[in-house]
Write an enzyme that holds these catalytic residues in place. Sequence first.
Site, PDB file in Angstrom:
ATOM      1  N   ASP A   1       0.956  -1.375   0.107  1.00 55.50           N
ATOM      2  CA  ASP A   1       0.122   0.183  -0.279  1.00 55.50           C
ATOM      3  C   ASP A   1       1.071   1.431  -0.061  1.00 55.50           C
ATOM      4  O   ASP A   1       2.153   0.899   0.025  1.00 55.50           O
ATOM      5  CB  ASP A   1      -0.781  -0.396   1.620  1.00 55.50           C
ATOM      6  CG  ASP A   1      -2.259   0.289   1.026  1.00 55.50           C
ATOM      7  OD1 ASP A   1      -2.561   1.616  -0.111  1.00 55.50           O
ATOM      8  OD2 ASP A   1      -2.992   0.302   1.693  1.00 55.50           O
TER       9      ASP A   1
ATOM     10  N   ASP B   1     -10.876   1.714  -3.351  1.00 54.05           N
ATOM     11  CA  ASP B   1     -11.396   1.330  -2.077  1.00 54.05           C
ATOM     12  C   ASP B   1     -12.605   1.175  -1.781  1.00 54.05           C
ATOM     13  O   ASP B   1     -13.015   1.660  -1.820  1.00 54.05           O
ATOM     14  CB  ASP B   1     -10.900   3.062  -0.622  1.00 54.05           C
ATOM     15  CG  ASP B   1      -9.022   1.791  -0.550  1.00 54.05           C
ATOM     16  OD1 ASP B   1      -9.126   1.514  -0.639  1.00 54.05           O
ATOM     17  OD2 ASP B   1      -7.917   2.993   0.076  1.00 54.05           O
TER      18      ASP B   1
HETATM   19  C1  GLA Z   1      -5.787   1.663   1.950  1.00 51.74           C
HETATM   20  C2  GLA Z   1      -6.510   0.471   1.149  1.00 51.74           C
HETATM   21  C3  GLA Z   1      -7.309  -0.523   1.351  1.00 51.74           C
HETATM   22  C4  GLA Z   1      -6.559  -0.886   2.695  1.00 51.74           C
HETATM   23  C5  GLA Z   1      -6.158   0.649   4.362  1.00 51.74           C
HETATM   24  C6  GLA Z   1      -5.680  -0.236   5.318  1.00 51.74           C
HETATM   25  O1  GLA Z   1      -6.852   2.263   2.106  1.00 51.74           O
HETATM   26  O2  GLA Z   1      -6.708   0.393  -0.301  1.00 51.74           O
HETATM   27  O3  GLA Z   1      -7.888  -1.758   0.883  1.00 51.74           O
HETATM   28  O4  GLA Z   1      -6.057  -1.892   3.088  1.00 51.74           O
HETATM   29  O5  GLA Z   1      -5.514   1.238   3.199  1.00 51.74           O
HETATM   30  O6  GLA Z   1      -5.286   1.033   5.801  1.00 51.74           O
END
Ligand code: GLA
Length: 705
Positions: A443, A507
């Site tokens: 990430d 997301d």
């Molecule tokens: C980001 C990712 C999510 C999740 C969060 C965790 O937003 O896109 O899928 O993994 O971080 O903090």
Amino acid sequence: MTDKTLIELVGQQTQLIVELGEYAEILHWGKKVSGDLKSHRMALHRPVPYGRLDTDISMTLSPELGRGIFSNPGVEGHRGGQDWAPVFFISNIEHQKAGVVIESEDKIAGLVLKTELLLDSNDVLKTRHTLTNNKSDVYQVNRLANTLPLPARANELLTYYGRWVHEFQTVRQPLLHGGYQQENRRGRTSHEHYPALVAGTAHFDEMQGDVWGFHFAWSGNHRLRVDVKADGRRYTQAEVIYFPGEIALNQGESITTPWLYASYSDSGLNGMSHHFHCHVRETILPREFKDKPRPIHLNTWEGIYFDHDPDYIMSMATQSAEMGVERFIIDDGWFRGRNGDKAGLGDWFLCETKYPKGLQPIVEHVNNLGMEFGLWFEPEMINKDSDLFRAHPDWLLAVNDYEQPTGRNQYVINLQNDDAFNFLFERLDYFLSTYRIAYIKWDMNREVVQPGHLGQAAGHHQIRRYYQLVDKVRKKHPEVEIESCAAGGGRIDFEVLKRTHRFWASDNNDALERQTIQRGMSYFFPPEVIGSHIGASHCHSTRRQHSIEFRGLTALFGHMGIELDPVKEELTEKQGFERYIKLHKMLRPLLHSGRTWHVPTDDKAHQIHSVVSSDQSQAVVMVAQLAMPTCALSGHLRLPGLDPKAVYRITMLDKPGNYDDIVNYQPPWTESGCELSGAWCEEVGLTMPILDPETAILLKLERID
Ligand code: GLA
């Protein structure tokens, strides 16, 4: 070199005619036309009007002011104020199987420009420049751009815009005078400025028109522009945005641009997508897992967020396996100090309070259930509330003495600091060496401001170091797959895909939003790299509610997964997950190898997506009703890409629960199935059923003769 030679680069449908003399000029980039090159050249000499320079001025692959090209220069820089307007002359040409490498020199300025121009058999052209300083004083590079010409009939654009949870939105605009410019200064590929665009002839669409698609393979700041010159000629330019002083070349040093990928299609956007999809499959994606079916994910994030209890997580895994999940991933929240999004980043040590018995029992449990295990990391980031920051406050990517805003309460680690880089590698290596981890979700949840190293701008080098870190991890652990996730959708480009296997596309798991996000993304990426999960019925990012059918079918056309807590779900929902997982497994070989078609619709309230197998023996089609049908009847479903002479049996594989209750009756073919030729399907088609907004149907076509 003053004699001019003509060379040809030829793909399946594409032809590039390049003239090489003092400089290189692309004379034709479009449909392949056979004939005598010299006659073709003769046809392309331009007139010289009054009122401007007295000679014809070519558009080169790197516009130079000194040649009288009043376009955005390809090279901008200086050596203490000198050597600021270089003019390059070709000094060497190296012919390669797929193209040509041209070396040009400006002896006065002491600079060498190498230009690579390669066209592959999938009709994807790629180009990049390398600039080398040959003189003893430092050469400061301000800009180094890749330039490709467009014909004058390219007078419409499709460009991208977006934001977090609303990525890959497309918009059309005319390209008449002036031009278009997009600048990304967010320090990652970004949700806002996906680095691609399409230029084409007026009203180009999914099936028709000449289009030239461009993708700039770079995961940091960039500038894309399409210019209409005052004389009507057009060009596209793509470059990294360098910060002041960032690129300073000592004698003998070079800087190479990222690759600019481009493709011409005479059959609209579908043709272009086919070129890029084939190219991604054959050339970009890491080879290691080429033939491995992409496992269905269960990702814990929206199910439990930071609330980690090993026994509970194991029960989630058990239920996941029962539903047919093939890879179980523990997301954020597993490491020291990580109980929310304000602390802990950087402390890549298992949280022993949450996991008193360690991670091993969970990994074993997941493996014993027949699933692979995956783990979330955000290596480049740090919270000030972390042991890592307390020990190494100087590891921030920042300019000393300035306060920068946080993003999700966090800062970026300076990967140019070798100690920081080695620490991150050591931590990743530790986990990958200690546990049977098949996949990491990598990430990157904030934008980058003031990327400073030793006081100097270092945005470009930070990205290169990120690539190096991923490469080092992959070299040591080639069996591990990596997902590129940057808050979903924030780091999606061809360069990152060379070292990762899948993107977390957004997301936003709202199926309606995902329809447009995935559509936008799918112009450049094949379905198997588009991470696409069934979320909870109440979507966490929009608060909308969707049926399991609509969520299931939307997630089906990507690399599928589930993103929720299966333990808490009701039986009917669980049966739904199981059903779509089964369906995905059945269709996966077709979906992940076939040809994607963005199917034209009679009503813009529909979005239709199909995948046809490469031998045209089968196809799968999703008709999604995005909004209220515009008219009482919804026109015809016409399906491109089938074998016109073959006969196909068409059956409905999935439909909304209320399908038959919302009308007197639906088209009988949807009940009984029917048999039609590929030609009929393409030309005349089938009557569309009537659907409620935010529902979808799934059809299967199988060749029967
Ligand atoms: C980001 C990712 C999510 C999740 C969060 C965790 O937003 O896109 O899928 O993994 O971080 O903090």
